[in-house]
Write a protein that holds these residues in place. Sequence first.
Motif, short mmCIF file in Angstrom:
data_model
loop_
_atom_site.label_atom_id
_atom_site.label_comp_id
_atom_site.label_asym_id
_atom_site.label_seq_id
_atom_site.Cartn_x
_atom_site.Cartn_y
_atom_site.Cartn_z
N SER A 104 44.59 31.83 34.58
CA SER A 104 43.74 31.14 33.62
C SER A 104 43.51 31.96 32.36
CB SER A 104 42.40 30.79 34.27
OG SER A 104 41.89 31.87 35.03
N ALA A 153 34.83 25.19 39.61
CA ALA A 153 36.24 25.30 39.99
C ALA A 153 36.44 26.15 41.24
CB ALA A 153 37.08 25.84 38.83
N ASN A 154 35.39 26.30 42.06
CA ASN A 154 35.51 27.11 43.25
C ASN A 154 35.29 26.26 44.50
OD1 ASN A 154 34.49 29.60 45.20
ND2 ASN A 154 35.97 30.21 43.63
N CYS A 156 42.50 30.06 44.49
CA CYS A 156 43.54 29.26 43.85
C CYS A 156 44.09 28.17 44.77
CB CYS A 156 44.68 30.17 43.38
SG CYS A 156 45.85 29.32 42.27
N ASN A 157 43.89 26.90 44.40
CA ASN A 157 44.49 25.74 45.10
C ASN A 157 44.41 25.89 46.61
OD1 ASN A 157 45.30 24.68 42.56
ND2 ASN A 157 47.16 25.90 42.61
N LYS A 194 34.93 20.66 37.63
CA LYS A 194 36.39 20.81 37.76
C LYS A 194 36.96 19.46 38.20
CE LYS A 194 40.47 22.85 38.52
NZ LYS A 194 41.29 23.51 37.48
N ASP A 197 44.73 25.02 39.83
CA ASP A 197 44.11 26.29 39.43
C ASP A 197 45.13 27.25 38.83
OD1 ASP A 197 41.54 25.58 40.45
OD2 ASP A 197 42.21 26.13 42.46
N CYS A 208 47.91 32.61 43.45
CA CYS A 208 48.34 31.21 43.55
C CYS A 208 49.63 31.06 44.33
CB CYS A 208 48.50 30.62 42.15
SG CYS A 208 46.99 30.64 41.16
N SER A 244 47.83 25.91 35.59
CA SER A 244 46.41 25.56 35.66
C SER A 244 46.11 24.44 34.67
CB SER A 244 45.54 26.78 35.33
OG SER A 244 45.79 27.26 34.05
#
Length: 573
Positions: free
Chosen positions: A247, A380-381, A480-481, A506, A512, A530, A554
């Motif tokens: 990011s 985003a978590n 991440c994802n 998000k 991500d 990721c 992302s």
Amino acid sequence: MSRTRTALLAALALVAGASGTALAVVPGDVGIAAVPCTVDYKVQNQWDTGFTAAVTITNNTTAKSSWSLKWSYAGNQQITSGWNAKITQSGTAVTAANESYNGTLATGGSLSFGFNGSYSGTNAVPAAFTLDGVTCNVDDGATPTPTDPTDPGDPSAERVDNPYNGAQVYVNPEWSAKAAAETGGSRISNQPTGVWLDRIAAINGVNGGMGLRDHLDAALEQKGSGEEVIQLVIYNLPGRDCAALASNGELGPTEIDRYKTEYIDPIAAILADPAYASLRIVTTIEIDSLPNLVTNTGSRPTATPACDVMKANGNYQKGVGYALNKLGDVPNVYNYIDAGHHGWIGWDDNFAPSATVMKEAATSEGATVNDVHGFITNTANYSALKENNFTINDTVAGKSVRESKWVDWNRYVDELSFAQAFRNQLVTTGFNSGIGMLIDTSRNGWGGTARPTGPGAVTDVDTYVNGGRYDRRIHIGNWCNQSGAGLGERPQANPAAGIDAYVWMKPPGESDGSSTEIANDEGKGFDRMCDPTYTGNPRNGNNLSGALPNSPLSGHWFSAQFQQLMQNAYPAL
């Protein structure tokens, strides 16, 4: 802004030159004659050889499909770049004409544009403006004009305690269309999500997509006669996300001036447009920035050289402070600072220091704590909202839950308890007692068949915690994802004490980061977190990353993730 009769305007505009603002008319009293147009010219930032200005035009005559504003400088000012207008200059004479997307200027309507310029000596504000040949800011003896909606005398300009109360929240049509195109996606495609302004180009729209004005205009259409919140993510700090390559952003660590003049200033000018005064604009300020200065610097095993650089130059605090200051000047903007999540700053040595860093940012670059309406956690978590099968106070086989490998001496086991406690810490640190918290629940549902129905066995503390926890990540540092994740609580206002709202900041289905290196022009790097084959680093206890395979860059659409989130939603769809 005080109410001022138009007969005084010409004199006032000249006096205003000393303060860097040309006053526009604010004719709120009945019987005051209208001016055909008003121009508010503000020098927002000025240094030894340059400046940034914002201009707002209000049209009080017949609606226009195109427009041209002209003025002349008394000094040697030269415009070097601009936004939201085509600006040309010949000598001291300047012409600003509409872009293809903002030519419409309704009767009573307003629009804004901005520019950077250079000067030497003095930087006096222009004394006169003409719109399509008609002199602005001068009484034409015609009919009264409406009240300026940014005037504090207008109730629409007053902030409410909780912007989400009694309001619907903007549904981003671009995200909604992608969600609806997925099998089963229509079940959630009407949910509100955040609009991410993750680079300068996003202000006007990327690759033909919607820009900021487009979203604000669409929010007005969705609003109808009720109240409407639109959620914006302000996300473009210099040296962005110093501990996560996926990011990274377009601005280098030292490009704080570009952040101010090319990113924040244009956003602030657009948000200040009176056309949008009836919206409640929620801004979430710079995701994943300030906590990095606490946890990923110095002698800590999680430190990175990039974060040490940002701590040394102070540009995270300066950028956040500048954003809070400029955006906080708009009466209908509600600033929420990102506050990480419990699995990041819930430990004793991170908790209070993070609040201190946030206070430093909120009192820099002209900002004050009054520019902060609240904070947002878990953006985003994946941290679970509420762990019901164990608490931080439980003891198993003589050991506290804090001693389990999963909790690892953290003070909190879920996001709700953390957000409420961190709110108290922020108030203790000096923020206003009325601040509210937002929690991003877009991907923390952890439902489906893997969701435990009760506590784990009491044979030992690890079995107890691992058997009962909803959050099924391999390690709480994985971001991440994440494989197995699900949609969480649906967006709602006032869900718990001290919480203004659960939000989907998000947008579910947006990646991500890429699972392999992908060349791009967006400034985004490849982060091994990721990559599903990555065996980790100190920030995730040297565990597997837990990421989904075949992920795109992302912010790009990730269909497999979207389908998984729906499948594992809790509450279930």
